[in-house]
Write an enzyme that holds these catalytic residues in place. Structure first.
Site, mmCIF file in Angstrom:
data_model
loop_
_atom_site.group_PDB
_atom_site.id
_atom_site.type_symbol
_atom_site.label_atom_id
_atom_site.label_comp_id
_atom_site.label_asym_id
_atom_site.label_seq_id
_atom_site.Cartn_x
_atom_site.Cartn_y
_atom_site.Cartn_z
ATOM 1 C CE LYS A 34 -2.178 1.985 3.570
ATOM 2 N NZ LYS A 34 -2.418 3.431 3.568
ATOM 3 C CG ASP A 61 -5.112 4.341 1.403
ATOM 4 O OD1 ASP A 61 -6.240 4.731 1.056
ATOM 5 O OD2 ASP A 61 -4.777 4.189 2.605
ATOM 6 C CE LYS A 63 -7.260 6.435 4.335
ATOM 7 N NZ LYS A 63 -5.877 5.993 4.197
ATOM 8 C CG ASP A 66 -12.156 18.115 -4.619
ATOM 9 O OD1 ASP A 66 -13.124 18.893 -4.711
ATOM 10 O OD2 ASP A 66 -10.976 18.511 -4.592
ATOM 11 C CB THR A 120 -9.189 1.816 11.786
ATOM 12 O OG1 THR A 120 -8.088 2.161 10.943
ATOM 13 C CG2 THR A 120 -10.037 0.784 11.096
ATOM 14 N NE ARG A 211 1.470 2.954 12.731
ATOM 15 C CZ ARG A 211 0.577 3.798 13.231
ATOM 16 N NH1 ARG A 211 0.982 4.800 13.998
ATOM 17 N NH2 ARG A 211 -0.703 3.649 12.973
HETATM 18 O O1 C5P Z 1 0.651 1.209 10.837
HETATM 19 P P1 C5P Z 1 -0.774 0.743 10.716
HETATM 20 O O2 C5P Z 1 -0.911 -0.770 10.664
HETATM 21 O O3 C5P Z 1 -1.691 1.371 11.724
HETATM 22 O O4 C5P Z 1 -1.211 1.270 9.268
HETATM 23 C C1 C5P Z 1 -2.502 1.168 8.804
HETATM 24 C C2 C5P Z 1 -2.602 1.767 7.441
HETATM 25 O O5 C5P Z 1 -3.931 1.695 6.986
HETATM 26 C C3 C5P Z 1 -2.185 3.229 7.350
HETATM 27 O O6 C5P Z 1 -1.414 3.371 6.163
HETATM 28 C C4 C5P Z 1 -3.468 4.009 7.215
HETATM 29 O O7 C5P Z 1 -3.360 5.080 6.319
HETATM 30 C C5 C5P Z 1 -4.402 2.969 6.608
HETATM 31 N N1 C5P Z 1 -5.809 3.123 6.940
HETATM 32 C C6 C5P Z 1 -6.303 3.068 8.227
HETATM 33 N N2 C5P Z 1 -7.640 3.218 8.467
HETATM 34 C C7 C5P Z 1 -8.484 3.406 7.448
HETATM 35 C C8 C5P Z 1 -7.992 3.466 6.147
HETATM 36 C C9 C5P Z 1 -6.641 3.306 5.924
HETATM 37 O O8 C5P Z 1 -5.524 2.862 9.160
HETATM 38 N N3 C5P Z 1 -9.772 3.478 7.675
#
Ligand code: C5P
Length: 236
Positions: A34, A61, A63, A66, A120, A211
């Site tokens: 991603k 991604d 997002k 607009d 999330t 992460r």
């Molecule tokens: O590091 P982590 O596992 O929290 O990363 C989650 C990834 O998912 C991030 O890149 C974040 O932008 C993406 N994301 C998210 N929640 C959403 C949509 C995308 O955490 N609803």
């Protein structure tokens, strides 16, 4: 479109050098990566071609959110890139999602259109107090999923907790992409977290993990463990 379940690694790195350092450590040949705003805004579209040439699949991604006409043109321009999945925000409305779909259909590339429901990192409390949405988080996400489906999207981004209910709606070939994956209590900025096994049980199609893998001391071991827990088999 036939889609196989997979683990998507969120490559939230500051620049290409950091990404390369990570890919060197993880070694696995074919990954689903991603690329979000952080890397894309720094490195530009070339980063996509570079990763594609290495054999990886790409979830871009950005997002988008607009007015419909702008999103339609932006999506069409993104179809020039060799990507597999893109995102737009549900907040942009049904008309915007439909326009995004139109933008995709102007191209012959098969790219999945995924709608971000409620991030999330947002809790029920934030939803009510800051965003002033009076319905529960679950109800809101479920409604966004229904609207996304009606607008021609291929699926939604939601937490594992809502994925279960979205799957119960029985929409055929409607994907749930679930971030917020964590093993331990450590949540970072995520609020609605779940383990890869819980994600599997919920019927999630793709988990997005950043992460826990990218900042792990042993990223390859962590990726393999998450992959096995989610898909029930080893990554080839
Ligand atoms: O590091 P982590 O596992 O929290 O990363 C989650 C990834 O998912 C991030 O890149 C974040 O932008 C993406 N994301 C998210 N929640 C959403 C949509 C995308 O955490 N609803």
């Amino acid at each position: 479109m036939c889609v196989n379940k997979d683990v998507i690694i969120a490559c939230d790195f500051e620049n290409k050098a950091e990404l390369l350092g990570f890919l060197k450590k993880i070694k696995t040949k074919k990954l689903f990566l991603k690329i979000g705003m952080e890397l894309f805004y720094r490195e530009g579209p070339e980063i996509i071609n570079f990763l594609k040439d290495l054999g990886h699949r790409i979830f871009l991604d950005l997002k988008l959110c607009d007015i419909p006409n702008t999103v339609k043109s932006a999506v069409f321009n993104l179809t020039k890139l060799n990507i597999d999945m893109i995102t737009v925000h549900a907040f942009g409305s049904k008309a915007m999602i439909e326009s995004a779909k139109d933008g995709l259909l102007r191209s012959s590339r098969e790219i999945l259109l995924i709608v971000v429901t409620i991030l999330t990192s947002i809790s029920d409390e934030i939803l009510k107090k800051e965003l002033m949405i009076k319905y529960s988080l679950k109800k809101t996400v479920l409604n966004y999923a229904k609207e996304a489906r009606k607008s021609g999207a291929d699926g939604v981004v939601c937490s594992v907790h809502e994925a279960k209910e979205i799957k119960r709606l029985g929409f055929e070939n409607f994907l749930c992409v679930t971030p917020g994956i964590r093993y331990k209590k450590q949540k970072d900025d995520q609020m609605r977290t779940a383990t890869p096994i819980e994600a599997k049980k919920s019927g999630s199609d793709f988990i997005v993990v950043g992460r826990p893998i990218t900042r792990s001391k042993y990223p390859i071991l962590m990726y393999e463990k998450i992959y096995k827990d989610f898909l029930g088999e080893n990554h080839e």
